[in-house]
Design a protein around this motif. Structure first.
Motif, PDB file in Angstrom:
ATOM      1  N   GLU A 357       0.834  -1.205   0.000  1.00 30.26           N
ATOM      2  CA  GLU A 357       0.000   0.000   0.000  1.00 30.26           C
ATOM      3  C   GLU A 357       0.868   1.255   0.000  1.00 30.26           C
ATOM      4  O   GLU A 357       0.563   2.230  -0.706  1.00 30.26           O
ATOM      5  CB  GLU A 357      -0.909  -0.016   1.228  1.00 30.26           C
ATOM      6  N   ARG A 361       1.083   4.464  -2.802  1.00 32.25           N
ATOM      7  CA  ARG A 361       0.675   5.816  -2.430  1.00 32.25           C
ATOM      8  C   ARG A 361       1.815   6.832  -2.524  1.00 32.25           C
ATOM      9  O   ARG A 361       1.597   8.025  -2.328  1.00 32.25           O
ATOM     10  CB  ARG A 361       0.125   5.826  -0.985  1.00 32.25           C
ATOM     11  N   SER A 364       1.957   9.160  -8.085  1.00 30.58           N
ATOM     12  CA  SER A 364       1.062   8.669  -9.140  1.00 30.58           C
ATOM     13  C   SER A 364       1.781   7.689 -10.059  1.00 30.58           C
ATOM     14  O   SER A 364       1.163   6.790 -10.630  1.00 30.58           O
ATOM     15  CB  SER A 364       0.520   9.844  -9.954  1.00 30.58           C
ATOM     16  N   TRP A 367       1.302   4.219  -8.579  1.00 25.05           N
ATOM     17  CA  TRP A 367      -0.032   3.794  -8.185  1.00 25.05           C
ATOM     18  C   TRP A 367      -0.367   2.402  -8.710  1.00 25.05           C
ATOM     19  O   TRP A 367      -0.142   2.068  -9.866  1.00 25.05           O
ATOM     20  CB  TRP A 367      -1.074   4.788  -8.694  1.00 25.05           C
ATOM     21  N   LYS A 369      -3.636  -0.603  -8.401  1.00 20.36           N
ATOM     22  CA  LYS A 369      -5.033  -0.773  -8.009  1.00 20.36           C
ATOM     23  C   LYS A 369      -5.210  -2.109  -7.309  1.00 20.36           C
ATOM     24  O   LYS A 369      -5.138  -3.170  -7.938  1.00 20.36           O
ATOM     25  CB  LYS A 369      -5.955  -0.696  -9.223  1.00 20.36           C
ATOM     26  N   ASP A 374      -8.705  -0.127   0.951  1.00 19.30           N
ATOM     27  CA  ASP A 374      -9.499   1.057   1.293  1.00 19.30           C
ATOM     28  C   ASP A 374     -10.957   0.694   1.602  1.00 19.30           C
ATOM     29  O   ASP A 374     -11.220  -0.339   2.185  1.00 19.30           O
ATOM     30  CB  ASP A 374      -9.396   2.094   0.179  1.00 19.30           C
ATOM     31  N   CYS A 537     -10.206   2.878  -5.234  1.00 17.26           N
ATOM     32  CA  CYS A 537      -8.992   2.931  -4.416  1.00 17.26           C
ATOM     33  C   CYS A 537      -8.266   4.275  -4.545  1.00 17.26           C
ATOM     34  O   CYS A 537      -7.646   4.560  -5.581  1.00 17.26           O
ATOM     35  CB  CYS A 537      -8.052   1.813  -4.816  1.00 17.26           C
ATOM     36  N   GLY A 538      -8.342   5.088  -3.479  1.00 19.13           N
ATOM     37  CA  GLY A 538      -7.575   6.322  -3.428  1.00 19.13           C
ATOM     38  C   GLY A 538      -8.139   7.482  -4.217  1.00 19.13           C
ATOM     39  O   GLY A 538      -7.488   8.523  -4.331  1.00 19.13           O
ATOM     40  N   ASN A 540     -11.340  10.147  -4.670  1.00 11.84           N
ATOM     41  CA  ASN A 540     -12.499  10.638  -3.929  1.00 11.84           C
ATOM     42  C   ASN A 540     -13.804  10.588  -4.702  1.00 11.84           C
ATOM     43  O   ASN A 540     -14.861  10.317  -4.140  1.00 11.84           O
ATOM     44  CB  ASN A 540     -12.247  12.085  -3.473  1.00 11.84           C
TER      45      ASN A 540
END
Length: 640
Positions: A357, A361, A364, A367, A369, A374, A537-538, A540
């Motif tokens: 994880e 994070r 980018s 990143w 998936k 989450d 995931c991540g 909003n």
């Protein structure tokens, strides 16, 4: 005589597609070109599904061919093609135009059994005499992609065509596709009886060089099914790339390691080979691998953990804890594994999961998936933990291992005594997962199997008793979720109270799975069906759906629907929506889709599902304002 406006628009579409074929432009440029939108819209406005003349029908095929090359779904063109009378296909289309129409239609992978039956009948009734080699290669691949082998006479028609057509001058790409297509079309008769018509293709392929990637995988998968197992080794000798054939996977992994660019990946593949040998208690060969890795300074923390577990006395190199950086040319997935190894403690699953994880994070660029992370992960964890409390010694089957993240989480939540069998198609990715699982000490209870899901499910049928599978989790190719579930149901492997879970059902979307589950819930195949809305995931404002279905104690396994049985066939709009979801996956791989476009697209998918009577049953969002903001987004279609 001036061309009609329709023909002019079709010619424009053909010109745009020709730019792609000549590599003058990239597909993203063409898809987003205003001229593409203008000519697509003009075609849409002028096409009517009633009273289509032979000339217009031919324009429809040319338009479909152009949009197929551009990977743009043009709904009106597809609908008009579907509604053409059989007489138009037989009397107005040459054999070459029929090939172009069917092969272009197959590009979109629409699931329409009724129309597929029409296409199968056309192929059989018209026959394939005098077809050119490259046309036959296109048509057989289209027929296999559409699963037309289920219809009577199709396979025999293609066998006759291959007997009468010299295919040996085709390139390796087409030869591999022909072999794969014949194997897909072949009736499931079992055994390895030789398909004589495929032998010249295999011989011609063995004379090629540089076979790699999906083409190589197609050939290696197909040859044993065509009774040509002896030709697999010949093909592998002239090829390169990550692919495993039936047989001694440990030995194949050792050979695969030789082609790995980064030291980190090479070490991970060799560790995986050693793991395979430990499973069959061949410790001598396991030590051979350790000695080779020590000579090349390839020992990692996983090598040390494995050597300790099997009691090896080989001196490791580099010294404990071993190599913890993957070296140059390492892929993101490889770097993620080594990042976790460098931060985590051996046998500590939580710290290893946190390491993956953390890598994802950092930036980018890093990143990744993880479908079980989450808010979505919390939904899955709660479901697994609850199910594990009801039944001890659960057996779970996972579709899509990736780096082993979800398999480890699932086994932990199901509890002591539970086992996971996880399927992964990519050998290199599977090797990374095997390293991760060994490092956290779960190799004895999490098994990673490498290959095509449908083959691996067939293998399970031979090993397990009916009703043995208590949990299923899917996070692989959303386009096949519904088929893979149907195969499991038909296999009778599922227990009566099985827990089925799937993620990424809204992004990129699995409309056909959701339709299947909703229909089955109506007849009490499932005692409960939940569709949970969560942020992806991540992100909003990027909505996704996690699906949870619980088997009823009185459930019965549904037989896979035959093409004639259209009673529960999904509506046409949902079939087209599934095709758009698949195109978005493809466009993402081409770098055409950014976060904003995805945010908008998933709302388009949601609204399309709601029109078909499918909606989420609850939400799991940390902040209501982001959920509200997501639901207001509008999508400007890239298709028409």
């Amino acid at each position: 005589m001036a061309e009609s406006p329709l023909k002019q628009a079709v010619l424009t579409a053909g010109s745009l597609a020709a730019g792609l074929s000549a590599r003058r432009r990239k597909v993203g440029e063409v898809t987003l070109d205003p001229q593409t939108a203008d000519c697509a819209q003009e075609i849409r406005n002028m096409l009517r599904q009633d009273d289509v003349s032979p000339e217009v029908a031919q324009d429809v095929v040319r338009a479909l061919s152009a949009f197929g090359k551009m990977r743009i779904l043009h709904t009106q063109v597809l609908n008009v093609l579907r509604d053409l009378p059989e007489s138009t296909w037989k009397e107005s289309f040459s054999l070459s135009m029929m090939v172009e129409a069917i092969s272009s239609y197959a590009e979109f992978q629409l699931e329409d059994p009724e129309f597929n039956q029409v296409l199968a009948g056309l192929i059989v009734s018209r026959g394939l005499k005098h077809v050119k080699a490259f046309e036959l290669a296109k048509l057989v691949f289209a027929a296999a992609s559409l699963e037309l082998g289920d219809f009577e006479g199709v396979y025999a028609t293609f066998l006759e065509a291959f007997r009468n057509t010299d295919m040996t001058r085709l390139g390796s790409f087409d030869l591999c596709r022909c072999l794969w297509s014949l194997a897909r079309l072949r009736p499931h008769t079992g055994g390895g009886k030789l398909v004589v018509e495929a032998k010249p293709l295999a011989k011609a392929l063995a004379r090629k060089r540089g076979i790699f990637g999906p083409s190589l995988a197609q050939a290696v998968w197909a040859l044993p099914r065509l009774g040509l197992s002896d030709d697999v080794e010949k093909i592998l000798e002239v090829s390169s790339g990550a692919v495993l054939a039936p047989g001694d996977q440990a030995q194949q992994l050792r050979r695969l390691a030789e082609s790995c660019e980064s030291p980190g990946l090479q070490a991970a593949v060799l560790n995986a080979a050693a793991l395979r040998y430990t499973k069959v208690k061949d410790f001598a060969k396991c030590n051979e691998i350790f000695e080779y890795m020590a000579e090349k300074d390839l020992w990692t923390p996983v090598s040390y953990a494995l050597a300790k577990r099997v009691g090896s006395h080989v001196q490791g190199s580099p010294p404990l804890p071993g190599m913890r950086t993957p070296g140059p040319k390492a892929h993101k997935y490889v770097r993620a594994l080594y990042h976790a190894l460098s931060r985590a403690k051996p046998l500590d699953a939580q710290s290893a999961l946190a390491g993956l994880e953390h890598f994802s994070r950092i930036s980018s660029r890093n990143w990744l998936k993880f479908g079980a992370a989450d808010e979505k992960g919390k939904v899955l964890e709660d479901a697994w933990a609850t199910h594990g409390q009801k039944k001890e010694d659960c057996l779970a089957v996972e579709f899509g291992t990736f780096l082993g993240y979800s398999a480890v989480k699932m086994q932990q939540q199901l509890g002591d005594g539970s086992r996971v069998i996880s399927f992964e198609m990519d050998p290199e990715v599977a090797c990374l997962a095997l390293n991760f699982i060994e490092f956290v000490g779960l190799s004895d209870v999490i098994e990673v199997r490498i290959g095509q899901c449908e083959d691996l499910v067939d293998n399970l049928k031979e090993e397990l008793e009916p009703g043995s599978v208590d949990v299923v989790y899917m996070d692989h190719n959303q386009m096949t979720y519904h088929r893979d579930l149907a195969q499991l149901q038909q296999s009778r492997l599922l227990s009566r109270e099985v827990l089925f879970a799937a993620t990424q059902c809204l992004k990129p979307g699995a409309p056909l799975l959701l339709w299947q589950l909703v229909q089955e819930r109506k007849v009490d195949v499932w005692s409960a069906l939940e569709i949970v809305s969560c942020p992806d995931c991540g992100f909003n404002r990027m909505e996704d759906w996690v699906v949870l279905a619980r088997g009823a104690a009185k459930t019965r396994s549904l037989k896979r629907r035959e093409p004639k049985n259209l009673r529960t066939a999904p509506p046409r709009d949902l079939v087209l929506l599934a095709a758009e979801c698949n195109l978005m996956r493809w466009r993402t791989a081409k770098g055409m889709v950014d976060e904003k476009l995805w945010d908008e697209f998933v709302q388009y998918v949601r609204r399309g599902m709601e029109r078909a009577g499918i909606s989420n049953t609850r939400e799991n969002w940390p902040d209501q304002k982001w959920f509200d903001a997501a639901r207001k987004l509008e999508y400007q279609r890239l298709d028409y």
